[in-house]
Scaffold this motif. Structure first.
Motif, PDB file in Angstrom:
ATOM      1  N   ASP A 291      65.878  15.444 -14.396  1.00 28.54           N
ATOM      2  CA  ASP A 291      64.939  14.818 -15.330  1.00 28.54           C
ATOM      3  C   ASP A 291      64.337  13.590 -14.671  1.00 28.54           C
ATOM      4  OD1 ASP A 291      66.197  16.587 -16.975  1.00 28.54           O
ATOM      5  OD2 ASP A 291      67.160  15.098 -18.258  1.00 28.54           O
TER       6      ASP A 291
ATOM      7  N   LYS B 104      61.813  10.360 -15.965  1.00 25.72           N
ATOM      8  CA  LYS B 104      61.105   9.791 -17.109  1.00 25.72           C
ATOM      9  C   LYS B 104      60.011   8.839 -16.650  1.00 25.72           C
ATOM     10  CE  LYS B 104      64.769  10.245 -20.486  1.00 25.72           C
ATOM     11  NZ  LYS B 104      65.952   9.615 -21.046  1.00 25.72           N
TER      12      LYS B 104
ATOM     13  N   GLU C 268      58.992  12.921 -20.251  1.00 27.16           N
ATOM     14  CA  GLU C 268      60.146  13.361 -19.461  1.00 27.16           C
ATOM     15  C   GLU C 268      59.821  14.697 -18.810  1.00 27.16           C
ATOM     16  OE1 GLU C 268      64.989  13.617 -19.721  1.00 27.16           O
ATOM     17  OE2 GLU C 268      63.851  13.383 -21.558  1.00 27.16           O
TER      18      GLU C 268
ATOM     19  N   LYS D 259      61.211  17.783 -16.931  1.00 26.68           N
ATOM     20  CA  LYS D 259      62.488  18.486 -16.779  1.00 26.68           C
ATOM     21  C   LYS D 259      62.226  19.734 -15.947  1.00 26.68           C
ATOM     22  CE  LYS D 259      63.274  16.957 -21.457  1.00 26.68           C
ATOM     23  NZ  LYS D 259      64.004  17.026 -22.683  1.00 26.68           N
TER      24      LYS D 259
END
Length: 265
Positions: free
Chosen positions: A30, A32, A208, A210
């Motif tokens: 991940d 951010k 975010e 992913k």
């Protein structure tokens, strides 16, 4: 004439929840990014040909509710705030539209990978959340989740209490190659369950990215172009710190300052 978020999302192809379920990314990396709604509009316009947006019952923006648990001495918060890579969180996450709720354990390991385990909570009502919810051995609630917590949580669940809750809206994008998911959260509001403090984050947006492994990502060039840089943002840690002055915040002070600056724009 500023296009609304809904107008911009209408330019995207849609993807259903069913189609989304093929993109699990349960073992993922991940990254951010934190920005403002004004920048998000620009980003969404740049990315519209590379991504589809999730649509549920005709809606492309989904409301979420979350409540986070911690120990009496806030051990989960402290581990995160002091920079331990190896850490856990326990939360209940509700999808306000479908009314579905899940008890979730999020574990981050030393390699920066996040594993999420969850179990449905059919009796939890996000419209009227219980702020005194505990996993006491004498309660049916504990019996229902005892095995799940024993298998996944490193903390003693019987001492955990709800600390802070949040509401936000989420846009979910999937790249056309289906190798990544992008969640975009905005309209964040926090309520501290212990002291009643309320905090709204105004124009703040948390993006975010992913993805499994190191797949090339079309969004990265747009983020770079707009000067949107990676920045750690735990909704639990930031929301808790912003609504409780007594918590230690040495490591996250610079981040809190950056967020305050963005909120003032």
């Amino acid at each position: 004439n500023v296009l609304s978020m809904t107008d911009i999302l209408s330019l995207y192809d849609s993807i259903t929840l069913g189609e989304m379920s093929g993109i699990r990314l349960m073992n993922r990396t991940d990254t951010k990014f934190v920005t403002t709604k004004q920048m998000l509009r620009k980003l969404l316009l740049l990315a519209k040909d590379d991504y589809c947006t999730q649509e549920i019952d005709g809606e492309r923006i989904a409301p979420y509710y979350t409540v986070y648990f911690d120990t009496p001495d806030n051990a989960m918060y402290c581990r995160h705030e002091t920079g331990h890579a190896n850490r856990q969180k326990l939360r209940i996450r509700s999808y306000a539209k479908s009314g579905q709720s899940f008890l979730e354990v999020k574990t981050k390991n030393n390699h920066g990978r996040t594993h999420k385990k969850r179990v449905t909570m059919p009796t939890f009502n996000p419209q009227e959340p219980q702020h005194d919810l505990m996993f006491r051995p004498q309660d049916d609630c504990f019996k229902d989740y005892e095995e799940f917590l024993a298998n996944n949580l490193r903390y003693d669940p019987t001492i955990l209490t709800p600390k802070v809750e949040n509401h936000f809206n989420r846009i979910t994008l999937v790249n056309k190659q289906k190798t990544e998911r992008l969640t975009i959260d905005f309209d964040l509001a926090f309520d501290n369950i212990r002291n009643g403090q309320h905090m709204e984050m105004g124009s703040i947006v948390i993006i975010e990215l992913k993805r499994d492994g190191r797949q090339p990502s079309p969004i990265l060039k747009h983020l770079m172009l707009l000067g949107i840089k990676p920045m750690g943002f735990s909704k639990y840690v930031i929301g808790y710190a912003l609504t409780d002055d007594t918590l230690r915040r040495n490591r996250i002070k610079p981040r809190l300052r950056k967020i305050a600056k963005l909120m003032a724009q």
